[in-house]
Each structure stands twice: as structure tokens, then as C-alpha cells.
Design an enzyme around this catalytic site. Structure first.
Site, PDB file in Angstrom:
ATOM      1  N   THR A  33      -4.857  -0.261   3.749  1.00 48.08           N
ATOM      2  CA  THR A  33      -4.186   0.998   3.407  1.00 48.08           C
ATOM      3  C   THR A  33      -4.722   2.190   4.218  1.00 48.08           C
ATOM      4  OG1 THR A  33      -3.651   0.146   1.212  1.00 48.08           O
ATOM      5  CG2 THR A  33      -3.534   2.528   1.490  1.00 48.08           C
ATOM      6  N   LYS A  83      -2.414  -0.624  -2.291  1.00 46.30           N
ATOM      7  CA  LYS A  83      -3.673  -1.127  -2.850  1.00 46.30           C
ATOM      8  C   LYS A  83      -4.217  -2.281  -2.010  1.00 46.30           C
ATOM      9  CE  LYS A  83      -1.889  -1.818  -6.961  1.00 46.30           C
ATOM     10  NZ  LYS A  83      -1.748  -2.092  -8.396  1.00 46.30           N
ATOM     11  N   CYS A  84      -4.214  -2.087  -0.707  1.00 43.43           N
ATOM     12  CA  CYS A  84      -4.617  -3.118   0.244  1.00 43.43           C
ATOM     13  C   CYS A  84      -5.829  -2.626   1.021  1.00 43.43           C
ATOM     14  CB  CYS A  84      -3.434  -3.379   1.192  1.00 43.43           C
ATOM     15  SG  CYS A  84      -3.766  -4.526   2.536  1.00 43.43           S
ATOM     16  N   GLY A  85      -6.625  -3.534   1.492  1.00 42.65           N
ATOM     17  CA  GLY A  85      -7.768  -3.155   2.316  1.00 42.65           C
ATOM     18  C   GLY A  85      -7.366  -2.472   3.617  1.00 42.65           C
TER      19      GLY A  85
END
Length: 165
Positions: free
Chosen positions: A49, A45-47
């Protein structure tokens, strides 16, 4: 380093790890000996990803030239799913990852997995998700790349190609 089957096993990779969302154990020594290794701490859930796409492209393009990609999900930056099954869906279904992904680990501080403790001593501790570590086949070189360095970037590609030679 301990010798095995004529190739060198890097001491810090002389362990078995559980595959993501599985009971299957993978012997990292057998998987990586004599090969260039790319180790990445990931988060679902990371930018960053979407870098899974480029990491998979690297895996597909360079695995036959001696590259092994190892992904280690981590919630150290509070951007990983709580359930391993959900992390696996992001990797395998959303991004089509076929490179080795392992059960979540800690990558920073005193509770960091020994692999990441070794990498931190050799270069730097991950400052965020999708830190990338290129380790030469003989372990003599460890280069790290920040989250903002894409696997397709010229800087990363040049380093990879020089280690694969």
C-alpha cells in the site's frame, strides 16, 4: 480502435467508470486518448500500500508529459476495506492521492473487469495487489510489473520514459 477528436481511443478503455466513493462517472476514453496509461490494481491493507506515495509522485511528475494513472481497488486478494469510504480515506487522506481512483473491481478470473481481462490477455493477470500495467498511447505495447517492482525502480522508470517519448 475508434477515432475521436483526431486521437485514438483504445477499445478496452472506451468505457465510463465510477470514481472511488462517488457517483461521478469518468469517461476513460476521453481521459486517456493519446496518452500513456498506467493501470494499477490496489488494496488498502496490503504490505505494498505505501506504493501509493510513489504512484502519486509519478502522477505529479509525468502528467504534463502524457501519463495518466488509473487506480482500481480490488478485494481479490482479501486486503481491501469492505467499505468504499474507508478505501477512499486511505487513498485520499493517508496518501494524498490525486490521480484517478475508481470503485472497486475484480481483477482476476471469470469475473474480472473487462479492462483487466484485456490486460491479462496482453501480458499477465495480476498475481497480487499493486500489479502495474504500462500501456502505450497507441495500445501497441503493454508491459506489466509485479507488486515488488516499485514505481521508482530503474526498470519501471526506463519503461515509462521509453513509452512517453
Amino acid at each position: 480502435m475508434s477515432a475521436s477528436a483526431g486521437a485514438q481511443c483504445l477499445d478496452f478503455l472506451n468505457v465510463s467508470k465510477e470514481k472511488l466513493n462517488s457517483d461521478e462517472q469518468v469517461n476513460l476514453c476521453e481521459l486517456t486518448q493519446g496518452k500513456t496509461v498506467l493501470i494499477v490494481n490496489t488494496a488498502s491493507k496490503c504490505g505494498f500500500t505505501p506504493q501509493f506515495t510513489e504512484l502519486e509522485q509519478l502522477h505529479q511528475k509525468y502528467q504534463d508529459q502524457g501519463l495518466v494513472v488509473l487506480g482500481f481497488p480490488s478485494d481479490d486478494f482479501f486486503q481491501e476495506n469492505k467499505e468504499e469510504e474507508d478505501t477512499a480515506k486511505v487513498c485520499y487522506i493517508n496518501y494524498g492521492v490525486t490521480f484517478n481512483m475508481f470503485a472497486p473491481v475484480s481483477v482476476r478470473g471469470k469475473n474480472a473487469d473487462p479492462i483487466f481481462q484485456h490486460l491479462a490477455k496482453q501480458s499477465a493477470s495480476p498475481k497480487w495487489n499493486f500489479y502495474k500495467y504500462l500501456v502505450s498511447a497507441d495500445g501497441s505495447q503493454v508491459k506489466h510489473f509485479t507488486s515488488t517492482t516499485k514505481p521508482s525502480s530503474d526498470t519501471f522508470q526506463q519503461a515509462l520514459k521509453s513509452m512517453l517519448k
